[in-house]
Enzyme design. Structure first.
Site, short mmCIF file in Angstrom:
data_model
loop_
_atom_site.label_atom_id
_atom_site.label_comp_id
_atom_site.label_asym_id
_atom_site.label_seq_id
_atom_site.Cartn_x
_atom_site.Cartn_y
_atom_site.Cartn_z
N LYS A 75 0.80 -1.22 0.00
CA LYS A 75 0.00 0.00 0.00
C LYS A 75 0.84 1.28 0.00
CE LYS A 75 -4.13 -2.09 1.89
NZ LYS A 75 -5.29 -1.96 2.76
N ASP A 109 -9.96 2.60 1.72
CA ASP A 109 -10.11 1.89 3.00
C ASP A 109 -10.73 2.82 4.05
OD1 ASP A 109 -9.01 -0.60 2.28
OD2 ASP A 109 -6.98 0.16 2.59
#
Ligand code: ATR
Length: 275
Positions: A75, A109
């Site tokens: 990420k 997210d």
């Protein structure tokens, strides 16, 4: 779930990349959404080890891929790869969604998680305690603060949390104990379930309306949620959040509303048929 090494990936439109990748449920929900809307698109799970993201994305773009979801451990690498990041990902320095055509990035997210809190009836201003200081907590804590929740946090190794909160200069109360009293929500982001351990949390001190939220998801409820249930508390597992982030990625790539109920249903079906 079938998955591919990036060097031998088939042609496709979208994918989830990470390492390990075999457990990912993203193909299940994205394929269900494509089928529901008759989009005729392909979504694959592709293993990309740390340090190989740039090479892998170049290869996938040549194969016709338009976007990828990025999971652990990529990420941060994804954030560094992108030329431009939209939204809170800019501040967090981690992203989970990439557009390969525009080389841009988005973190879905955090907003996905916040949308599930509203769905659970937990409005900004409510008191949220986050357990953990790993990658997941580092994504959620600043987003909660920015969205005007009253945030406290606890971690087994307190110094990690102190360093993190200090480095971002955000308004978070670091707690010595995982004491749920006065909290509207307690969010478990730790990996305690993987080691079979349990957290030192005394649910008898929680208010009766407190929501126990575990960001992980599995067929069976985690120990954290089971214990909260024993005390009669409301619980939420990570499935809603998984679908929320996937739906936001879908909408960013395709400019169409994602069929969230179909996506959740597909994962329930998958769990049932793989019992
Ligand atoms: P992720 O990126 O998924 O959030 P991580 O970065 O590996 O995962 O972080 C794991 C988190 O779970 C950490 O907060 C860790 O606490 P420490 O910082 O003290 O290591 C927490 N954790 C893991 N096992 C735990 C356990 N048995 N009890 C309490 N916390 C635990």
């Amino acid at each position: 779930m079938t998955w591919f090494e990036w060097q031998s990936a088939p042609k496709g439109d979208f994918a989830v990349v990470g390492d390990p990748i075999s457990h990912s449920l993203s193909p299940v929900m994205h394929r269900a959404a494509y089928a529901e809307l008759r989009l005729g698109l392909e979504y694959h799970a592709i293993r990309v080890p740390a340090g190989q993201l740039g090479m892998a994305l170049e290869h996938l773009a040549e194969l016709g891929y338009r976007g990828v979801n990025v999971t652990l451990p990529l990420k941060e690498e994804a954030f560094l790869w992108a030329d431009r990041t939209e939204g809170i990902g800019q501040w967090l320095g981690v992203v989970n969604t990439l557009n390969l055509e525009s080389k841009s990035a988005l973190n879905t997210d955090a907003p996905g998680f916040l949308s599930t809190l509203s769905e659970c009836g937990v409005a900004p201003g409510s008191s949220v305690m986050v357990l953990g200081a790993g990658g997941t907590a580092r994504g959620l804590i600043p987003a909660l603060v920015e969205a005007s929740y009253k945030v406290s946090a606890w971690n087994r190794t307190r110094i990690k949390l102190d360093d993190f909160v200090w480095s971002l200069a955000i308004d978070v109360e670091v707690r010595d104990e995982a004491d749920p009293s006065g909290c509207d929500v307690v969010v478990n982001t730790t990996s305690v379930a993987q080691s079979g351990g349990s957290l030192p949390i005394d649910w008898s001190r929680a208010d009766e309306n407190c929501l126990a939220y575990d960001v992980s998801y599995s067929k069976e409820a985690t120990q954290f949620l089971k214990q909260a249930t024993e005390f009669g508390l409301r619980t939420q597992d990570g499935l809603k959040m998984l679908v929320a982030q996937g739906a936001l990625s879908f909408e960013w790539w395709l400019g169409k509303s994602a069929p969230r109920t179909v996506m959740i249903g597909a994962i329930h079906e998958y769990f049932k048929s793989n019992a």
